[in-house]
Design a protein around this motif. Structure first.
Motif, short mmCIF file in Angstrom:
data_model
loop_
_atom_site.label_atom_id
_atom_site.label_comp_id
_atom_site.label_asym_id
_atom_site.label_seq_id
_atom_site.Cartn_x
_atom_site.Cartn_y
_atom_site.Cartn_z
N PHE A 285 0.85 -1.20 0.00
CA PHE A 285 0.00 0.00 0.00
C PHE A 285 0.87 1.23 0.00
O PHE A 285 1.99 1.22 0.53
CB PHE A 285 -0.89 0.02 1.24
N VAL B 75 2.79 -5.35 2.29
CA VAL B 75 1.93 -6.17 3.16
C VAL B 75 2.11 -7.64 2.82
O VAL B 75 2.34 -8.47 3.69
CB VAL B 75 0.46 -5.74 3.02
N SER C 246 -2.60 -8.85 14.15
CA SER C 246 -3.37 -7.76 13.56
C SER C 246 -2.45 -6.93 12.68
O SER C 246 -1.33 -6.61 13.07
CB SER C 246 -3.95 -6.90 14.68
N GLY C 247 -2.93 -6.64 11.49
CA GLY C 247 -2.12 -5.83 10.59
C GLY C 247 -1.14 -6.62 9.77
O GLY C 247 -0.36 -6.05 9.00
N SER C 248 -1.19 -7.95 9.88
CA SER C 248 -0.23 -8.76 9.13
C SER C 248 -0.62 -8.92 7.66
O SER C 248 0.18 -9.38 6.86
CB SER C 248 -0.09 -10.13 9.79
N GLY C 249 -1.85 -8.58 7.33
CA GLY C 249 -2.25 -8.63 5.91
C GLY C 249 -3.21 -9.76 5.58
O GLY C 249 -3.42 -10.08 4.42
N LYS C 250 -3.83 -10.35 6.62
CA LYS C 250 -4.74 -11.47 6.39
C LYS C 250 -5.94 -11.05 5.54
O LYS C 250 -6.28 -11.70 4.55
CB LYS C 250 -5.25 -12.01 7.73
N SER C 251 -6.55 -9.93 5.94
CA SER C 251 -7.73 -9.46 5.20
C SER C 251 -7.36 -9.09 3.78
O SER C 251 -8.11 -9.35 2.84
CB SER C 251 -8.37 -8.27 5.91
N THR C 252 -6.18 -8.48 3.65
CA THR C 252 -5.73 -8.09 2.31
C THR C 252 -5.64 -9.31 1.40
O THR C 252 -6.10 -9.27 0.26
CB THR C 252 -4.36 -7.39 2.41
N ARG D 113 -16.07 -1.80 5.50
CA ARG D 113 -15.47 -1.30 6.74
C ARG D 113 -16.40 -0.39 7.52
O ARG D 113 -16.21 -0.20 8.71
CB ARG D 113 -14.22 -0.48 6.38
N1 LIG Z 1 -6.33 0.83 1.85
C1 LIG Z 1 -5.20 0.80 2.54
N2 LIG Z 1 -4.29 1.78 2.40
C2 LIG Z 1 -3.13 1.74 3.07
N3 LIG Z 1 -2.79 0.78 3.91
C3 LIG Z 1 -3.64 -0.26 4.12
C4 LIG Z 1 -4.88 -0.30 3.43
N4 LIG Z 1 -5.53 -1.41 3.81
C5 LIG Z 1 -4.72 -2.04 4.69
N5 LIG Z 1 -3.60 -1.34 4.87
C6 LIG Z 1 -2.50 -1.75 5.70
O1 LIG Z 1 -2.12 -3.06 5.37
C7 LIG Z 1 -1.81 -3.82 6.49
C8 LIG Z 1 -2.59 -5.11 6.51
O2 LIG Z 1 -3.95 -4.85 6.74
P1 LIG Z 1 -5.04 -5.98 6.87
O3 LIG Z 1 -6.36 -5.37 7.03
O4 LIG Z 1 -4.86 -6.94 5.78
O5 LIG Z 1 -4.60 -6.65 8.25
P2 LIG Z 1 -5.23 -7.86 9.03
O6 LIG Z 1 -4.18 -8.89 9.11
O7 LIG Z 1 -6.51 -8.20 8.45
O8 LIG Z 1 -5.46 -7.23 10.48
P3 LIG Z 1 -6.64 -7.50 11.51
O9 LIG Z 1 -6.34 -8.79 12.17
O10 LIG Z 1 -6.52 -6.38 12.50
O11 LIG Z 1 -7.89 -7.50 10.77
C9 LIG Z 1 -2.06 -2.94 7.69
O12 LIG Z 1 -0.81 -2.49 8.17
C10 LIG Z 1 -2.86 -1.80 7.19
O13 LIG Z 1 -2.50 -0.60 7.83
#
Ligand SMILES: Nc1ncnc2c1ncn2[C@@H]1O[C@H](COP(=O)(O)OP(=O)(O)OP(=O)(O)O)[C@@H](O)[C@H]1O
Ligand SMILES: [Mg+2]
Lengths: 232, 432
Positions: A11, A24, A44-50, B429
């Protein structure tokens, strides 16, 4: 069924000219077979949702390929993506994402409406499924008249109603207490066994991950097989 | 998604925001009703004036005022008889009446009574084909017999009566029937400038019939109708040239007047008919109506701002739901269609209400405005005046509906497009 190969994504944060790149996903490779339950763990924030969003086609990866049922999803246009999702994926979200203006029955019915199925066939199908997931008593209730567990059951029914072979779940029990969590996990397991559905479950919870056939941990942009599960 | 389900979907959404949707529909209704009512005045006045023209004219009559052959101009009297016969043979022409009038002042006298008159010398046979009829008596059979106008008897006044009438008193005129009476016709040639007074001559005629009452109650018929064979006799006796000639062509029906008029024009005739007059008027009123519709459309456009707002808010409010729909697999096309249909529905309901209301206002205006106008005119002038203020023909309903619904859809276009562009991840979200 699902083949993810060398997936990369980062990102950009900040204003133009002064932007910062946040990597990510650095290199994610994963194969999931039919009828498997795969859990993806990670901080959290590791990129799972991404990863899930890319898999679902909600966003395009920067690099790498995702092949679902033999189809390279990144090659599809937006409209084709939508049809592809409707045919192949069911979704379960952490906060259920039900339509507040529709009751339980209508929420489950919605994907079939979008598909264009005729009313009588549709209603029968929904009725049957509601009985199967134990919601026939509350079919007429609106989301704000349902408990969290009931809402998640509705959302699971909605994911199942189109007979999609793959269910993508992002923190499916994240908003539920541990009792209800167990219930939902049992339901997922039984659906997997009875219907042979493939599940990809994103979670940060070890107990949830325990229902999976295989576990992966997303760490530093890469997937590591779940042996490290007790390292936390 | 099936069409029925799409309708259900929209209905559900509109129900959820009843008040906002209702006020938007109200604005659309007002805009569209304003457009229809405003334009209906143009249509109404056009109809009033068209009716007036048709009322006050022999609608099937075409007047031939001359002919041109390129260089030479022919007066009606100089048009060769053969050409008139040709006109008579045209399709839908039922009669060609040639009316001669000696260039002389006419006075009718009986005993000590007299009145000014007009001499109409014509073929009685042709006049009858054209619709000339008697109220009593019969048509002349012999050379010395004539028909007189319906008002001839009451206009035949003694000198004493003329004086009385000049003072505003009621007068009787000739009592009894003129039929069988012998009247004297005195013709005095019109004086050109510098000419000395010429001799007048007098003829005697027996009245055999009275013409029927003129169609309009404001017309007074004091003419004397004699056969056209008298024309050369009068002219020779008075030492006159040919005199005036009036050529009138009669069509069988109003709808054929235009065709005959055009055909005659093509042959070089100068013609005048009611279609000519209506033609110029139509141009004017078409412009007027277009102008009124244009002004009315501005009201519709103002209402469209409301629709734009409502739809934009609806899209913003439902961002999360739209995101879920898209995630599940709804096509962007479907999302756009649902929102366009919603704004179209607002336009449609608004238009339907506006049409009903406009008809109400139209009926009310047609009842109320003439009362106000006529009461200010006073009773006497009011008699016989019929005014249509506003008419709403189906064409106006079609035009106004197309404009209103079209504008509603155009104003819903951007919000609908915005809905299709919603990012699924961002939408999911959002908090509930
Ligand atoms: N649209 C975006 N623009 C910039 N950075 C982003 C965007 N979406 C996610 N990120 C960043 O990418 C990283 C991964 O986000 P993601 O939502 O995939 O985390 P996650 O593993 O799902 O976390 P959680 O367990 O809290 O849901 C985070 O550091 C977040 O700040
Ligand atoms: Mg997440």
């Amino acid at each position: 069924m699902i083949k993810i190969k060398d997936l990369q994504h980062h990102f950009k944060i900040g204003k133009k000219g002064n932007e910062r790149h946040v990597p990510v996903l650095k290199s994610v490779t994963l194969e999931i077979g039919k009828g498997e339950i795969v859990a993806i763990l990670g901080k959290s924030g590791s990129g799972k949702s991404t990863l899930l969003h890319i898999l679902a086609g909600f966003m395009s990866p920067e690099k790498g390929s995702v092949v679902v049922n033999g189809q390279e999803t990144a090659a599809l246009k937006e409209a084709e993506q939508a049809s592809f999702r409707l045919a192949n994926f069911g979704f379960i979200f952490q906060n259920f994402q039900l339509m507040p203006g529709l009751n339980a029955f209508e929420n489950v019915e919605l994907p079939l409406k979008i598909k264009g199925m005729a009313e009588t066939e549709r209603k029968m199908k929904v009725q049957k499924l509601l009985e199967k997931v134990g919601l026939d008593q509350v079919a007429g209730h609106y989301p704000n008249e349902l408990s969290g567990g009931q809402q998640q059951r509705v959302s699971i029914a909605r994911a199942l109603i189109t007979d999609a072979p793959i269910i993508l779940a992002d923190e499916p029990t994240g908003s539920l207490d541990s009792e209800t969590e167990k219930e939902i996990l049992l339901l997922i397991q039984s659906l997997n066994k009875k219907l042979g559905l493939t599940f990809v479950i994103i979670t940060h919870d070890e107990e949830v991950a325990a229902v999976a056939d295989r576990q992966y941990r997303l760490h530093d942009g890469e997937l590591v097989k779940g042996e490290q599960r007790h390292a936390v | 998604m099936q069409f029925k389900d799409q309708i259900d979907f929209i209905r559900q959404h509109m129900k959820r925001n009843k008040l906002r949707v209702a006020t938007t529909i109200l604005a659309a209704t007002m805009g569209c009703a304003f457009l229809i009512v405003l334009a209906s005045v143009g249509f109404g006045l056009h109809q009033t004036i068209t009716d007036d023209v048709l009322d006050n004219n022999m609608v099937t009559q075409i007047e031939v005022a001359g002919k041109t052959d390129g260089d030479t101009e022919l007066a009606p009297a100089d048009i060769p008889d053969a050409e008139l016969q040709q006109i008579k043979g045209m399709e839908h022409v039922i009669a060609v009446v040639e009316r001669n009038q000696p260039e002389a002042e006419a006075e009718i006298m009986i005993g000590n009574r007299s009145t000014y008159s007009q001499v109409v010398l014509s073929s009685m046979e042709e006049e009858q084909k054209a619709g000339f009829a008697l109220s009593e008596g019969k048509m002349p059979a012999k050379a010395g017999e004539v028909v007189v106008g319906y008002h001839m008897a009451e206009r035949l006044l003694t000198e004493a009566e003329m004086e009385k009438e000049a003072n505003g008193e009621e007068v009787e005129g000739f009592a009894g029937s003129l039929i069988g009476q012998t009247v004297e016709l005195e013709l005095t040639p019109f004086l050109n400038e510098g000419e000395e007074r010429t001799e007048s001559s007098t003829w005697e005629f027996v009245v055999t019939g009275i013409a029927k009452e003129p169609a309009k109650d404001w017309m007074t018929d004091v003419a004397i109708y004699a056969d056209s064979s008298w024309a050369p006799i009068f002219n020779e006796e008075l030492g006159l040239e040919k005199g005036f000639k009036n050529i009138l062509v009669y069509a069988d029906e109003l709808q054929n007047v235009g065709g005959i008029t055009d055909a005659l024009k093509e042959d070089g005739f100068y013609v005048y008919s009611v279609t000519e007059e209506l033609g110029t008027m139509n141009v004017f009123f078409t412009a007027l109506k277009a102008g009124l519709i244009f002004v009315g459309t501005i009201a519709v456009l103002i209402a469209s701002i409301g629709i734009f707002n409502t739809m934009t808010m609806a899209v913003t409010e439902r961002t999360r739901e739209i995101g879920v729909m898209k995630a599940i697999g709804a096509q962007p096309k479907l999302i756009r269609k649902l929102f366009l249909m919603e704004s179209a529905a607002i336009g449609l309901i608004g238009t339907a209400l506006a049409v009903v209301i406009s008809y109400g206002i139209s009926v009310l205006a047609n009842w109320l405005v003439p009362i106000i106008i006529l009461s200010s005119l006073g009773e006497e002038d009011a008699a016989g005046i019929s005014i249509v203020i506003s008419t709403i023909p189906w064409q106006l309903v079609v035009i106004a509906s197309a404009i209103s619904i079209g504008v509603a859809m155009v104003s819903g276009w951007r919000p609908a497009r915005k809905a299709t562009q919603i990012d699924i991840i961002q939408a999911l979200r959002q908090e509930m």
